[in-house]
Design a protein around this motif. Structure first.
Motif, PDB file in Angstrom:
ATOM      1  N   ASN A  34       0.825  -1.217   0.000  1.00 42.78           N
ATOM      2  CA  ASN A  34       0.000   0.000   0.000  1.00 42.78           C
ATOM      3  C   ASN A  34       0.855   1.262   0.000  1.00 42.78           C
ATOM      4  O   ASN A  34       0.413   2.311  -0.464  1.00 42.78           O
ATOM      5  N   SER A  35       2.066   1.172   0.539  1.00 46.91           N
ATOM      6  CA  SER A  35       2.918   2.355   0.611  1.00 46.91           C
ATOM      7  C   SER A  35       3.811   2.535  -0.621  1.00 46.91           C
ATOM      8  O   SER A  35       4.575   3.481  -0.687  1.00 46.91           O
ATOM      9  N   GLY A  36       3.744   1.632  -1.591  1.00 46.77           N
ATOM     10  CA  GLY A  36       4.498   1.807  -2.824  1.00 46.77           C
ATOM     11  C   GLY A  36       5.242   0.555  -3.253  1.00 46.77           C
ATOM     12  O   GLY A  36       5.020  -0.531  -2.739  1.00 46.77           O
ATOM     13  N   VAL A  37       6.128   0.741  -4.194  1.00 49.23           N
ATOM     14  CA  VAL A  37       6.933  -0.346  -4.741  1.00 49.23           C
ATOM     15  C   VAL A  37       8.327  -0.272  -4.123  1.00 49.23           C
ATOM     16  O   VAL A  37       8.914   0.800  -4.031  1.00 49.23           O
ATOM     17  N   HIS A  38       8.849  -1.424  -3.700  1.00 50.76           N
ATOM     18  CA  HIS A  38      10.159  -1.475  -3.065  1.00 50.76           C
ATOM     19  C   HIS A  38      11.028  -2.490  -3.787  1.00 50.76           C
ATOM     20  O   HIS A  38      10.581  -3.597  -4.081  1.00 50.76           O
ATOM     21  N   ALA A  39      12.267  -2.119  -4.070  1.00 53.68           N
ATOM     22  CA  ALA A  39      13.229  -3.034  -4.681  1.00 53.68           C
ATOM     23  C   ALA A  39      14.324  -3.330  -3.667  1.00 53.68           C
ATOM     24  O   ALA A  39      14.704  -2.482  -2.870  1.00 53.68           O
ATOM     25  N   GLY A  40      14.819  -4.539  -3.694  1.00 49.39           N
ATOM     26  CA  GLY A  40      15.884  -4.920  -2.781  1.00 49.39           C
ATOM     27  C   GLY A  40      16.640  -6.114  -3.335  1.00 49.39           C
ATOM     28  O   GLY A  40      16.263  -6.700  -4.349  1.00 49.39           O
ATOM     29  N   GLY A  41      17.694  -6.471  -2.660  1.00 47.66           N
ATOM     30  CA  GLY A  41      18.458  -7.620  -3.100  1.00 47.66           C
ATOM     31  C   GLY A  41      19.658  -7.845  -2.215  1.00 47.66           C
ATOM     32  O   GLY A  41      19.860  -7.156  -1.219  1.00 47.66           O
ATOM     33  N   SER A  42      20.453  -8.829  -2.590  1.00 42.05           N
ATOM     34  CA  SER A  42      21.669  -9.126  -1.857  1.00 42.05           C
ATOM     35  C   SER A  42      22.694  -9.749  -2.796  1.00 42.05           C
ATOM     36  O   SER A  42      22.345 -10.345  -3.807  1.00 42.05           O
ATOM     37  N   VAL A  43      23.940  -9.573  -2.454  1.00 39.00           N
ATOM     38  CA  VAL A  43      25.047 -10.196  -3.167  1.00 39.00           C
ATOM     39  C   VAL A  43      25.955 -10.829  -2.126  1.00 39.00           C
ATOM     40  O   VAL A  43      26.009 -10.401  -0.986  1.00 39.00           O
ATOM     41  N   GLY A  44      26.645 -11.878  -2.520  1.00 40.05           N
ATOM     42  CA  GLY A  44      27.522 -12.526  -1.567  1.00 40.05           C
ATOM     43  C   GLY A  44      28.269 -13.691  -2.169  1.00 40.05           C
ATOM     44  O   GLY A  44      28.314 -13.877  -3.388  1.00 40.05           O
ATOM     45  N   LEU A  45      28.852 -14.504  -1.285  1.00 39.48           N
ATOM     46  CA  LEU A  45      29.625 -15.672  -1.666  1.00 39.48           C
ATOM     47  C   LEU A  45      29.085 -16.895  -0.952  1.00 39.48           C
ATOM     48  O   LEU A  45      28.622 -16.807   0.175  1.00 39.48           O
ATOM     49  N   GLN A  46      29.170 -18.041  -1.621  1.00 37.81           N
ATOM     50  CA  GLN A  46      28.692 -19.284  -1.037  1.00 37.81           C
ATOM     51  C   GLN A  46      29.743 -20.364  -1.262  1.00 37.81           C
ATOM     52  O   GLN A  46      30.235 -20.555  -2.365  1.00 37.81           O
ATOM     53  N   LYS A  47      30.116 -21.048  -0.176  1.00 40.02           N
ATOM     54  CA  LYS A  47      31.058 -22.164  -0.269  1.00 40.02           C
ATOM     55  C   LYS A  47      30.525 -23.271   0.616  1.00 40.02           C
ATOM     56  O   LYS A  47      30.515 -23.144   1.842  1.00 40.02           O
ATOM     57  N   GLY A  48      30.066 -24.336  -0.013  1.00 35.64           N
ATOM     58  CA  GLY A  48      29.482 -25.447   0.746  1.00 35.64           C
ATOM     59  C   GLY A  48      28.239 -24.975   1.467  1.00 35.64           C
ATOM     60  O   GLY A  48      27.390 -24.290   0.901  1.00 35.64           O
ATOM     61  N   PRO A  49      28.142 -25.300   2.766  1.00 36.29           N
ATOM     62  CA  PRO A  49      26.952 -24.893   3.527  1.00 36.29           C
ATOM     63  C   PRO A  49      27.020 -23.464   4.068  1.00 36.29           C
ATOM     64  O   PRO A  49      26.091 -22.991   4.676  1.00 36.29           O
ATOM     65  N   VAL A  50      28.123 -22.754   3.829  1.00 41.96           N
ATOM     66  CA  VAL A  50      28.312 -21.414   4.384  1.00 41.96           C
ATOM     67  C   VAL A  50      28.053 -20.358   3.318  1.00 41.96           C
ATOM     68  O   VAL A  50      28.590 -20.440   2.215  1.00 41.96           O
ATOM     69  N   SER A  51      27.218 -19.382   3.653  1.00 42.12           N
ATOM     70  CA  SER A  51      26.939 -18.265   2.751  1.00 42.12           C
ATOM     71  C   SER A  51      27.195 -16.958   3.482  1.00 42.12           C
ATOM     72  O   SER A  51      26.846 -16.814   4.652  1.00 42.12           O
ATOM     73  N   VAL A  52      27.777 -16.005   2.782  1.00 40.73           N
ATOM     74  CA  VAL A  52      27.963 -14.653   3.294  1.00 40.73           C
ATOM     75  C   VAL A  52      27.255 -13.722   2.333  1.00 40.73           C
ATOM     76  O   VAL A  52      27.634 -13.642   1.161  1.00 40.73           O
ATOM     77  N   LEU A  53      26.194 -13.047   2.796  1.00 39.84           N
ATOM     78  CA  LEU A  53      25.385 -12.184   1.931  1.00 39.84           C
ATOM     79  C   LEU A  53      25.361 -10.767   2.480  1.00 39.84           C
ATOM     80  O   LEU A  53      25.322 -10.572   3.692  1.00 39.84           O
ATOM     81  N   PHE A  54      25.348  -9.794   1.595  1.00 40.06           N
ATOM     82  CA  PHE A  54      25.206  -8.388   1.954  1.00 40.06           C
ATOM     83  C   PHE A  54      23.968  -7.868   1.245  1.00 40.06           C
ATOM     84  O   PHE A  54      23.882  -7.915   0.028  1.00 40.06           O
ATOM     85  N   GLY A  55      23.001  -7.380   2.001  1.00 37.75           N
ATOM     86  CA  GLY A  55      21.742  -6.922   1.417  1.00 37.75           C
ATOM     87  C   GLY A  55      21.731  -5.427   1.154  1.00 37.75           C
ATOM     88  O   GLY A  55      22.455  -4.661   1.753  1.00 37.75           O
ATOM     89  N   PHE A  56      20.872  -5.050   0.215  1.00 44.66           N
ATOM     90  CA  PHE A  56      20.668  -3.624  -0.099  1.00 44.66           C
ATOM     91  C   PHE A  56      19.233  -3.407  -0.442  1.00 44.66           C
ATOM     92  O   PHE A  56      18.480  -4.290  -0.730  1.00 44.66           O
TER      93      PHE A  56
END
Length: 62
Positions: A40-62
């Motif tokens: 109701n308050s508008g359109v929002h865009a977002g996402g994340s980028v990161g690295l994944q090795k095996g079961p471990v992920s490191v993500l940075f969101g924006f």
């Protein structure tokens, strides 16, 4: 002094390249996530980028 710096940069690039291609084990995979939300308050865009090795992920969101 310049030769020493060039050697250090070369070794760093070589090490990063070898670790990225998986010579020393499982490769590190890049991860990308993007989304769009509508509310109701508008359109929002977002996402994340990161690295994944095996079961471990490191993500940075924006």
């Amino acid at each position: 002094m310049k030769t020493w710096m060039l050697n250090l940069i070369g070794i760093t690039v070589l090490t990063a390249g070898l670790s990225a291609c998986g010579v020393d084990g499982e490769p590190v995979r890049p991860a990308l996530n993007a989304g769009i939300g509508v509310s109701n308050s508008g359109v929002h865009a977002g996402g994340s980028v990161g690295l994944q090795k095996g079961p471990v992920s490191v993500l940075f969101g924006f």
